[in-house]
Structures are given as C-alpha cells and as structure tokens.
Design a protein around this motif. Structure first.
Motif, PDB file in Angstrom:
ATOM      1  N   PHE A   1      -2.623   5.664   3.567  1.00 45.35           N
ATOM      2  CA  PHE A   1      -3.550   5.237   4.610  1.00 45.35           C
ATOM      3  C   PHE A   1      -4.834   6.059   4.499  1.00 45.35           C
ATOM      4  O   PHE A   1      -4.827   7.189   3.996  1.00 45.35           O
TER       5      PHE A   1
ATOM      6  N   ALA B   1      -0.903  -2.476  10.002  1.00 42.22           N
ATOM      7  CA  ALA B   1      -0.834  -2.541   8.539  1.00 42.22           C
ATOM      8  C   ALA B   1       0.506  -3.070   8.043  1.00 42.22           C
ATOM      9  O   ALA B   1       0.679  -3.272   6.836  1.00 42.22           O
TER      10      ALA B   1
ATOM     11  N   ILE C   1       1.879   7.491   3.015  1.00 38.59           N
ATOM     12  CA  ILE C   1       2.619   6.804   4.075  1.00 38.59           C
ATOM     13  C   ILE C   1       3.740   7.670   4.663  1.00 38.59           C
ATOM     14  O   ILE C   1       3.856   7.774   5.888  1.00 38.59           O
TER      15      ILE C   1
ATOM     16  N   ILE D   1       0.840  -1.197   0.000  1.00 37.05           N
ATOM     17  CA  ILE D   1       0.000   0.000   0.000  1.00 37.05           C
ATOM     18  C   ILE D   1       0.874   1.245   0.000  1.00 37.05           C
ATOM     19  O   ILE D   1       2.024   1.229   0.460  1.00 37.05           O
TER      20      ILE D   1
ATOM     21  N   ASN E   1      -5.332  -0.844   4.819  1.00 32.26           N
ATOM     22  CA  ASN E   1      -4.696   0.469   4.980  1.00 32.26           C
ATOM     23  C   ASN E   1      -5.608   1.468   5.679  1.00 32.26           C
ATOM     24  O   ASN E   1      -5.360   2.673   5.639  1.00 32.26           O
TER      25      ASN E   1
END
Length: 312
Positions: free
Chosen positions: A10, A185, A92, A7, A170
């Motif tokens: 978030f 996560a 992130i 990912i 996420n």
C-alpha cells in the motif's frame, strides 16, 4: 471480484496538501512523540519507584501510560516517514499488523478507562468497603480482562481481514493503515467485515461510555450529598483528570467511527485522527499530574534524589 492485478503493498498518502510544511511538521510531531514517550515513561517510573503510589488508581494509570507509549509508536514513525519520503510504501502484512496493533490498543484503552471509572466509583461511593473489594487480585483481573477483551475483539476481525485478496487501487489516503481504506482495496465482498466492525464499535465505544457515565452519575450524586464542601471538592478532584481524558477520547472517536467506514470523509478522519492518536497520548501525562498532588510530590522527590546524586 474487481478487475485488476493483485497488489503486494500500500502507499500511504499522509497529508499531500501541505506542500512546503513537511519539515516544520516533521519537527513538531517528532518532538510531540518524544514528549509522549518521556511523559508516559516518567509516570511509569514514578509510580514504580514510589510505594505510596502503588494503589489501584495508579496501577490502572500505569496500564494506560504503558498502552499510550505503544499506541503512538504504532502510528507516528510511519507518519514521520510520509514527511520525508516522496512515496511512503508499506507492505500488506505490515499494514495489517499496524491496523491490528492500532485498533487492539485503542479498544483496550476504552476498557482501561472504564475500569478506572469503576475504581473511582468504589473509592468515592463505597469508601468503607473499597479496600476489601478492590484487592490486588481484582485489580490484576480487571486490567488483564481489559487487555484480553481488546485483543479478542480486534483479532477476530483481523482473521477475516487477512484472508481478503487485494487488487486495484493500493493508495491509502491516510497517514496510517485504517481499516476503511484497506477494505476499499479488497477485491471481494467486505459487507460482513463492515457489519462486524460496526457492531464491535457500537459494543465497545457507546457500551463503555454508558458504563463510565453511570459510574460518574453515582459519583456526582455522592459528592452532592457530602456535607463538607472541602470533602466533596477533594473527592471530585481525584476524578477530574480521568473525566478530562474520557471527554477528549470519546469525543474524537465517536465523531470519527460511528459513521459508515468506507464512505466517510478522509480529510475529516485524518484531522480527528491527529487528535486521537497524537495529541491525546501527549496530554494524558500532563492531565494526570497537573491536578494530582501525590504524583507531583513523588516527582519532586525523584528530582531531588537525582539532583543529590548528581552533586555527589
């Protein structure tokens, strides 16, 4: 390793159970944020402008007010976004930066409050030696040490956190990037980070609280031995504001963080986080000015100067 693609962002859920209340809450929290900035900024301005307030106690209060301005700024703008945007996304790196800033400033606050209790201990228990002990150099060293220790403790953990790969779910069920949801996560073993986080929490929170309590035990003992009731009351009044802030902060944080990070109730964490990150920084300027005659006197002086300047 958990199955799932890597990912890159978030999603902050914020408060999903308050449908229909987004606009009122946005207005209330926005006003709280403005009052927090104005209140803490006013304390900085008053202490900077008034020579009589440029003493160790107010120097540390300046550090606290400066810290509170940035502490709320790391969280509230993104919280406000969760009220107006259906899907609040944070990259992130941005999430990790927010988490680092939040915990760095929060950790530093514990050290600043501990230093303030030490200053009050010296002022009340060692009044004759206070001017020679609490020099300008020592004040600067204590304040700087608080900031450096807060940065170092959190930065060491963040060095490990930024190396983790993230995959799978996420969604962060919070209004800011808390470390617990971030670790959920991660598609790697996080047991070392959880252990380090717990050790740091135990070192910083109970450790600084113990030092503060010892300072106040000595302070209370000295006040009780003071022959004059007026003198004892005056001595304690200088500590009452600090003790109130300490009680609010430690009460909220001890409840929230001295539990397993990744298995605690998200609803409880969010409610306590509101007290810790929004209400306490707002209350600090009022707590320190309501009972403080010197600050109130300086504020009246500033207001009188502004009024006179306006009339001219």
């Amino acid at each position: 390793m958990r199955n799932g693609s890597t990912i890159t962002e978030f999603i902050l859920l914020g408060f999903p159970d308050i449908q229909g209340l987004q606009l009122p809450l946005f207005i209330v929290i926005f006003l709280i944020y403005i009052l927090t900035l104005v209140g803490n900024g006013l304390i900085l301005a008053i202490i900077w402008a008034e020579p009589r307030l440029q003493i160790p106690m107010y120097f540390f209060l300046c550090n606290l007010s400066f810290l509170e301005i940035w502490y709320t700024t790391t969280v509230i703008p993104k919280l406000l976004e969760t009220f107006v945007v259906a899907r609040t996304v944070i990259c992130i790196p941005c999430c990790l930066l927010q988490a680092f800033s939040h915990f760095f400033l929060g950790t530093t606050e514990f050290f600043i409050l501990t230093v303030m209790s030490f200053d009050r201990y010296l002022a009340i228990c060692k009044p004759l030696h206070y001017p020679t002990i609490m020099t300008n150099n020592l004040c600067l060293q204590l304040a700087l040490s608080s900031w450096v220790m807060g940065f170092t403790i959190v930065f060491c953990q963040m060095l490990l956190l930024i190396q983790l790969p993230f995959c799978g779910n996420n969604v962060i069920n919070h209004f800011y990037c808390d470390v617990g949801p971030i670790l959920k996560a991660a598609c790697a073993d996080t047991s070392l980070l959880e252990l380090l986080g717990l050790l740091a929490t135990i070192l910083v929170i109970p450790g600084s609280l113990l030092f503060t309590m010892i300072s106040y035990i000595y302070i209370l003992s000295t006040i009780l031995r003071t022959p004059s009731a007026t003198g004892g009351q005056k001595a304690f009044s200088t500590c009452a504001s600090h003790l109130t802030v300490v009680s609010l902060l430690y009460g909220a944080v001890l409840f929230m963080y001295l539990r397993p990070t990744t298995h605690s109730s998200s609803k409880i964490n969010k409610v306590v986080s509101v007290l810790n990150t929004i209400l306490t920084p707002l209350l600090n300027p009022f707590i320190y000015t309501i009972r403080n005659k010197e600050v109130k006197g300086a504020l009246r002086k500033v207001m009188a100067c502004l009024k006179a300047h306006h009339q001219e």
